[in-house]
Design a protein around this motif. Structure first.
Motif, PDB file in Angstrom:
ATOM      1  N   HIS A   1     -10.972  -1.432  21.884  1.00  0.00           N
ATOM      2  CA  HIS A   1      -9.808  -1.893  21.113  1.00  0.00           C
ATOM      3  C   HIS A   1      -8.549  -2.031  21.974  1.00  0.00           C
ATOM      4  O   HIS A   1      -7.710  -2.893  21.715  1.00  0.00           O
ATOM      5  CB  HIS A   1      -9.555  -0.956  19.928  1.00  0.00           C
ATOM      6  CG  HIS A   1     -10.526  -1.172  18.815  1.00  0.00           C
ATOM      7  ND1 HIS A   1     -10.718  -0.273  17.795  1.00  0.00           N
ATOM      8  CD2 HIS A   1     -11.363  -2.202  18.553  1.00  0.00           C
ATOM      9  CE1 HIS A   1     -11.627  -0.736  16.953  1.00  0.00           C
ATOM     10  NE2 HIS A   1     -12.042  -1.901  17.395  1.00  0.00           N
TER      11      HIS A   1
ATOM     12  N   ASP B   1       2.020  -0.999   7.686  1.00  0.00           N
ATOM     13  CA  ASP B   1       1.987  -1.032   6.224  1.00  0.00           C
ATOM     14  C   ASP B   1       3.291  -1.550   5.617  1.00  0.00           C
ATOM     15  O   ASP B   1       3.496  -1.462   4.408  1.00  0.00           O
ATOM     16  CB  ASP B   1       1.618   0.337   5.640  1.00  0.00           C
ATOM     17  CG  ASP B   1       2.440   1.463   6.241  1.00  0.00           C
ATOM     18  OD1 ASP B   1       3.628   1.240   6.463  1.00  0.00           O
ATOM     19  OD2 ASP B   1       1.895   2.557   6.467  1.00  0.00           O
TER      20      ASP B   1
ATOM     21  N   PRO C   1     -10.956  -4.789   7.058  1.00  0.00           N
ATOM     22  CA  PRO C   1     -11.834  -5.631   7.874  1.00  0.00           C
ATOM     23  C   PRO C   1     -13.279  -5.143   7.812  1.00  0.00           C
ATOM     24  O   PRO C   1     -13.523  -3.933   7.741  1.00  0.00           O
ATOM     25  CB  PRO C   1     -11.276  -5.468   9.290  1.00  0.00           C
ATOM     26  CG  PRO C   1      -9.898  -4.932   9.127  1.00  0.00           C
ATOM     27  CD  PRO C   1      -9.902  -4.137   7.871  1.00  0.00           C
TER      28      PRO C   1
ATOM     29  N   GLY D   1      -9.518  -7.562  12.805  1.00  0.00           N
ATOM     30  CA  GLY D   1     -10.408  -6.539  12.251  1.00  0.00           C
ATOM     31  C   GLY D   1     -10.175  -5.151  12.816  1.00  0.00           C
ATOM     32  O   GLY D   1     -11.028  -4.281  12.702  1.00  0.00           O
TER      33      GLY D   1
ATOM     34  N   ILE E   1      -4.443  -7.033  12.752  1.00  0.00           N
ATOM     35  CA  ILE E   1      -5.167  -6.819  11.484  1.00  0.00           C
ATOM     36  C   ILE E   1      -6.225  -7.915  11.308  1.00  0.00           C
ATOM     37  O   ILE E   1      -7.363  -7.645  10.916  1.00  0.00           O
ATOM     38  CB  ILE E   1      -4.190  -6.857  10.278  1.00  0.00           C
ATOM     39  CG1 ILE E   1      -3.046  -5.861  10.472  1.00  0.00           C
ATOM     40  CG2 ILE E   1      -4.933  -6.651   8.963  1.00  0.00           C
ATOM     41  CD1 ILE E   1      -3.371  -4.429  10.321  1.00  0.00           C
TER      42      ILE E   1
ATOM     43  N   LYS F   1      -6.500  -2.716  -2.031  1.00  0.00           N
ATOM     44  CA  LYS F   1      -6.470  -2.796  -0.571  1.00  0.00           C
ATOM     45  C   LYS F   1      -7.876  -3.186  -0.109  1.00  0.00           C
ATOM     46  O   LYS F   1      -8.862  -2.589  -0.550  1.00  0.00           O
ATOM     47  CB  LYS F   1      -6.077  -1.439   0.011  1.00  0.00           C
ATOM     48  CG  LYS F   1      -6.073  -1.411   1.532  1.00  0.00           C
ATOM     49  CD  LYS F   1      -5.809   0.001   2.050  1.00  0.00           C
ATOM     50  CE  LYS F   1      -5.977   0.059   3.562  1.00  0.00           C
ATOM     51  NZ  LYS F   1      -5.817   1.412   4.098  1.00  0.00           N
TER      52      LYS F   1
ATOM     53  N   MET G   1       0.803  -1.219   0.000  1.00  0.00           N
ATOM     54  CA  MET G   1       0.000   0.000   0.000  1.00  0.00           C
ATOM     55  C   MET G   1       0.839   1.275   0.000  1.00  0.00           C
ATOM     56  O   MET G   1       0.322   2.342  -0.289  1.00  0.00           O
ATOM     57  CB  MET G   1      -1.024  -0.012   1.127  1.00  0.00           C
ATOM     58  CG  MET G   1      -0.479  -0.145   2.507  1.00  0.00           C
ATOM     59  SD  MET G   1      -1.817  -0.355   3.708  1.00  0.00           S
ATOM     60  CE  MET G   1      -2.302  -2.062   3.457  1.00  0.00           C
TER      61      MET G   1
ATOM     62  N   ILE H   1      -7.934  -1.734  12.665  1.00  0.00           N
ATOM     63  CA  ILE H   1      -6.941  -0.943  11.930  1.00  0.00           C
ATOM     64  C   ILE H   1      -6.515   0.201  12.851  1.00  0.00           C
ATOM     65  O   ILE H   1      -7.248   1.167  13.034  1.00  0.00           O
ATOM     66  CB  ILE H   1      -7.528  -0.356  10.617  1.00  0.00           C
ATOM     67  CG1 ILE H   1      -8.045  -1.475   9.702  1.00  0.00           C
ATOM     68  CG2 ILE H   1      -6.479   0.474   9.891  1.00  0.00           C
ATOM     69  CD1 ILE H   1      -6.977  -2.348   9.094  1.00  0.00           C
TER      70      ILE H   1
ATOM     71  N   CYS I   1      -0.799   6.473   7.956  1.00  0.00           N
ATOM     72  CA  CYS I   1      -1.150   6.005   6.603  1.00  0.00           C
ATOM     73  C   CYS I   1      -2.020   4.765   6.542  1.00  0.00           C
ATOM     74  O   CYS I   1      -2.884   4.650   5.687  1.00  0.00           O
ATOM     75  CB  CYS I   1       0.116   5.691   5.816  1.00  0.00           C
ATOM     76  SG  CYS I   1       0.858   7.138   5.205  1.00  0.00           S
ATOM     77  N   LEU I   2      -1.733   3.817   7.424  1.00  0.00           N
ATOM     78  CA  LEU I   2      -2.461   2.547   7.346  1.00  0.00           C
ATOM     79  C   LEU I   2      -3.961   2.800   7.426  1.00  0.00           C
ATOM     80  O   LEU I   2      -4.744   2.242   6.673  1.00  0.00           O
ATOM     81  CB  LEU I   2      -2.006   1.628   8.495  1.00  0.00           C
ATOM     82  CG  LEU I   2      -2.736   0.295   8.615  1.00  0.00           C
ATOM     83  CD1 LEU I   2      -2.444  -0.588   7.418  1.00  0.00           C
ATOM     84  CD2 LEU I   2      -2.329  -0.424   9.901  1.00  0.00           C
ATOM     85  N   LYS I   3      -4.361   3.680   8.321  1.00  0.00           N
ATOM     86  CA  LYS I   3      -5.790   3.934   8.520  1.00  0.00           C
ATOM     87  C   LYS I   3      -6.314   5.071   7.648  1.00  0.00           C
ATOM     88  O   LYS I   3      -7.425   4.989   7.126  1.00  0.00           O
ATOM     89  CB  LYS I   3      -6.047   4.251  10.000  1.00  0.00           C
ATOM     90  CG  LYS I   3      -7.509   4.382  10.375  1.00  0.00           C
ATOM     91  CD  LYS I   3      -7.678   4.422  11.882  1.00  0.00           C
ATOM     92  CE  LYS I   3      -9.150   4.534  12.288  1.00  0.00           C
ATOM     93  NZ  LYS I   3      -9.298   4.552  13.754  1.00  0.00           N
TER      94      LYS I   3
END
Lengths: 346, 487
Positions: free
Chosen positions: B300, B384, A171, B253, B250, A168, A140, B255, B164-166
């Motif tokens: 979380h 990431d 979930p 579920g 991950i 990408k 990504m 992020i 970035c991931l989220k």
């Protein structure tokens, strides 16, 4: 049934290029007379090029051939507790991955969850020279080279034939819940913006026929707490509203009148309350009218119906037009892919 | 790389000086060598070069006039923001003009209802969020250099960061870019909506490293500030255990808003520097930030704590308030300067790999560290797969410089070999031109070359960067009277 027909597609492109013969790319046939202009050319069907090439749930990555129906992809990722974040329209189950990217079609969650353009990490593309290109990648974060993958989003196949797409995935939310409220369009626009500016798990906001629909999705605790504080009536989880909106199968989308789509900022004044559907918390407006709505900001597309031989998209300034033409020539020097589908001059 | 002498004919240089002086106030034109020194490199100091002139326009109109002038005279132009880049992407051209845009630093408009900000390119990344804060909004991409780096540079590099991931990269958070073409024409890409008419040129401009146009205005999306963010700090006795824990988060579920890893050497350096209370005995450290509503974050935190424990976390700590959260991040955010205290110089790499390859790649890096006899500390965006190995060396020792460079090349080749990329967020610049051949075949490189030519037919905009020039440049250089454009 998965089938790799890339070689045959490549041969067909090479042949067409040598004959300088225009090609009209087809697959599921769900958008042939929508989104873009009508175009002439020998049909080249990507619909047989199907199947998931690589799916790694722990990497949030899915690579599939362009002709794969998006409904099949959605089912595959659902079995791993994941979703396609951009909620692609399925159009009766025939919409394909390649067509969805070429048309850059995304569902009601786009302002929050992103578009297919945003989810795209890599693309396989046959260019106008018949070369198979691997653009982007499978991770990504990749800023090596120009982002020619995302450039395919909304290009309506005029830059090349998309053979596969790497996406990408994310979930699935733990809980989804929809609240509805009776209110007029102006009130709805204001409410949507207010709600969207708060850090709550809002993932869709639409107004239609005097009713505002707000979708909450995410951690169950956050969804329930937000629903309790926002009030409204709750739609049952089985209610098909969002799926029908995504697939444009609501009664609003049926009928003979031309369908116009405006992409704009949330604060843009509404042109008409009747014959209008507001989605994306005000950033996408649909109008049904014989003439184009006169808008002040954003751009309007004649999405379906009307005269599809006219320019169906907004004008570009001369600099943009020059740059876009040069880009077209870069990918497709002989102009064989979907001539005129995006603009009459492309 | 050493400074090369200017080779533009003196008459041309005089003419250029004259023309630039008619466009810019005197204090916006730098030509004395000593005054130019601060601009001789970006944050990758291995590569240094001085331009003929440095132009520091105060308005977009001045920048436009500089480009028009340079285009007319056939002079190379290198755009530059704050100079925080790490790949020599903003290194000056010896026969050209360095066009610094840092003075264009006004926040033009923040629209809290539409949740957008309109900015000049020299606005720093952090300043956007600071200005948006009064409306409860912020700008999500947060490169580590966010206190100094500019939004124009973020567009050029498609910058990333912890979020970035989220929340995506720069490319996911832009609505419009007003840019100048190499000819000095102004054009707006994107617009008020989430998509625009025609081809998505905003996609191709973002991350194009200043090779296709010069950004003079940017419109970004703003997001509501999460109600709360808490950090979970976990030590592990092996990198592979930490890597497995990342995958498990991950798979559950979740992020996270940020998910960072440091190896033993990096965490020691960071702890020495920041005194954040990191577990010194750990072989790997995970920093996992969870953001959202109060209820969601509480849920979380419990879930991720259980996952980390199940994967053998040797220590676990959750931030209780904002001060503690900042302290826990302080070590990570200062990891680069912290490593800088351990060695005269360090070379920061930027490969991206699939997450499940983390253990394998770190083992290989460890092997290479022995082979080249250079220490390396690993800091990376675990969520990431974006690695930042920091190779320690002494620039005063030419042999070490050579070994450090080759070590870096090996890491990038390894990243591609396991299915990744040669750069996740720093770009190609001058540094990684050769490695573009590892990631892409000749057809793709020719396409990139043609895209460059579509925007910049004379190849005068930031020449020699980003894309290795194959055939076109050779043909170009053969033309009589043309300069060496760094190809």
């Amino acid at each position: 049934m998965a089938a790799d027909t890339a070689l045959g597609l490549q041969e067909a492109v090479v042949e067409a290029a040598s004959d300088q013969r225009p090609l009209r790319i087809t697959a599921g046939g769900t958008k042939t007379h929508a989104v873009g202009r009508d175009c002439e050319g020998t049909p080249l069907n990507v619909g047989g090029h199907t199947g998931i090439i690589d799916y790694q749930p722990s990497e949030l990555m899915l690579q599939a051939r362009a002709g794969t129906p998006v409904a099949e992809l959605a089912a595959a990722v659902a079995s791993e507790g994941q979703v396609l974040p951009f909620e692609p329209p399925r159009y009766g189950g025939n919409a394909t991955l390649g067509g969805t990217l070429a048309c850059n079609l995304s569902g009601p969650g786009r302002p929050w969850l992103g578009s297919i353009r945003d989810a795209t990490m890599g693309v396989g593309l046959i260019n106008g020279r018949g070369e198979q290109l691997a653009l982007g990648g499978k991770v990504m974060k990749n800023v090596a080279g120009y982002d020619a993958s995302r450039l395919q989003a909304g290009a309506l196949g005029c830059l090349g034939l998309i053979t596969d797409v790497t996406l990408k995935v994310v979930p699935a939310p733990e809980q989804t819940l929809t609240l509805t409220f009776e209110m007029d369009a102006q009130q709805a626009l204001q409410t949507m913006s207010e709600k969207a500016a708060t850090p709550r798990p809002l993932t869709a906001a639409c107004w239609l026929d005097g009713r505002l629909y707000l979708r909450l999705a995410g951690a169950a605790s956050a969804v329930q707490a937000t629903a309790a504080s926002w009030g409204g009536e709750t739609l049952t989880a089985e209610h098909p509203f969002w799926a029908d909106l995504r697939d444009m199968s609501l009664p609003f989308f049926k009928g003979a009148q031309p369908l116009w789509r405006q992409s704009t900022r949330a604060t843009e004044p509404l042109q008409a309350e009747t014959g209008c559907l507001i989605d994306w918390a005000g950033q996408q407006r649909w109008y049904r009218s014989s003439d184009a709505p006169a808008v002040e900001a954003g751009h309007v597309v004649l999405f379906a119906g009307g005269d599809r031989n006219t320019e169906v998209r907004g004008e570009l300034d001369p600099v943009q037009q020059r740059l876009q033409l040069r880009l077209k020539q870069t990918f497709d020097p002989q102009g064989i892919f979907n001539p005129g589908r995006l603009y009459s001059w492309m | 790389m050493t400074t090369t002498p200017h080779t533009l004919a003196p008459v041309s240089a005089d003419l250029l000086r004259q023309r630039l002086a008619s466009i810019l106030p005197a204090h916006c034109l730098i030509e004395e060598t000593e005054a130019q020194r601060p601009y001789e490199c970006d944050a990758l100091s291995l590569y240094r070069e001085l331009p003929l002139f440095i132009a520091l326009p105060e308005t977009a109109d001045q920048a436009q006039a500089v480009l028009q002038c340079c285009h007319e005279l056939g002079v190379p132009v290198v755009p530059r923001g704050a100079g925080t880049g790490l790949t020599a992407g903003a290194m000056a051209h010896p026969e050209g003009v360095l066009l610094g845009l840092a003075k264009l630093n006004r926040i033009l408009d923040i629209d809290p209802v539409a949740r957008t900000a309109r900015l000049e390119p020299g606005v720093t990344n952090l300043a956007i969020s600071e200005a948006a804060a009064e409306h409860g909004l912020y700008y999500a991409p947060d490169p580590s250099s966010q206190i100094a780096c500019t939004i124009g540079g973020n567009v050029a590099a498609n910058s990333g960061g912890v979020h970035c991931l989220k929340y995506g990269l720069t490319t996911h958070n832009l609505l419009a870019v007003e840019m100048l073409t190499v000819e000095g024409e102004r054009v707006t890409l994107g617009g008020d909506g989430l998509d625009g008419p025609g081809l998505d040129m905003l996609a191709i401009i973002t991350g194009s490293e200043g090779l296709l146009g010069v950004t003079v205005e940017v419109t970004v999306k703003l997001l509501p500030r999460p109600e709360i963010a808490r950090v979970l700090l976990a030590g592990f006795d092996s990198v592979s255990a930490a890597g497995d824990a990342v995958g498990a988060v991950i798979a559950a579920g979740i992020i996270p808003g940020g998910l960072e890893m440091m190896d033993a050497l990096a965490l020691q350096a960071a702890e020495d520097f920041a005194r954040a209370g990191y577990p010194r005995d750990a072989q790997a450290l995970l920093l996992c930030e969870l953001d959202g509503t109060e209820e969601e974050v509480a849920q979380h935190i419990d879930e991720v704590s259980a996952i980390f424990t199940a994967h053998g976390a040797t220590s676990l700590r959750v931030s209780e308030d904002e001060a503690e959260r900042s302290l826990l991040w302080k070590g990570r955010k200062s990891a680069f300067p912290a490593v800088g205290r351990m060695s005269p110089d360090y070379y920061c790499m930027d490969g991206t790999i699939p997450r499940h390859q983390v253990s394998h790649v770190l083992e290989e890096i460890s092997r290479l560290s022995k082979k080249y006899d250079l220490r390396v500390a690993n800091v990376f965006h675990a969520g990431d797969g974006n690695l930042h190995p920091l190779i320690m060396y002494d620039a005063a020792d030419p042999a070490q410089v050579t070994r450090a460079e080759q070590f870096g090349v090996d890491i990038l080749e390894l990243s591609v070999a396991v299915g990744g990329a040669i750069t996740g967020e720093h770009g190609v610049g001058l540094e990684k031109l050769n490695q573009m051949h590892d990631q892409y075949g000749e057809s793709e490189l020719h396409l990139f070359e043609d895209i460059k030519a579509a925007f910049d037919p004379q190849l005068t905009l930031n020449p020699g960067k980003g894309v290795p020039i194959l055939k076109r440049c050779q043909e170009y250089r053969a033309l009589p009277g043309k300069h060496n454009h760094g190809c």
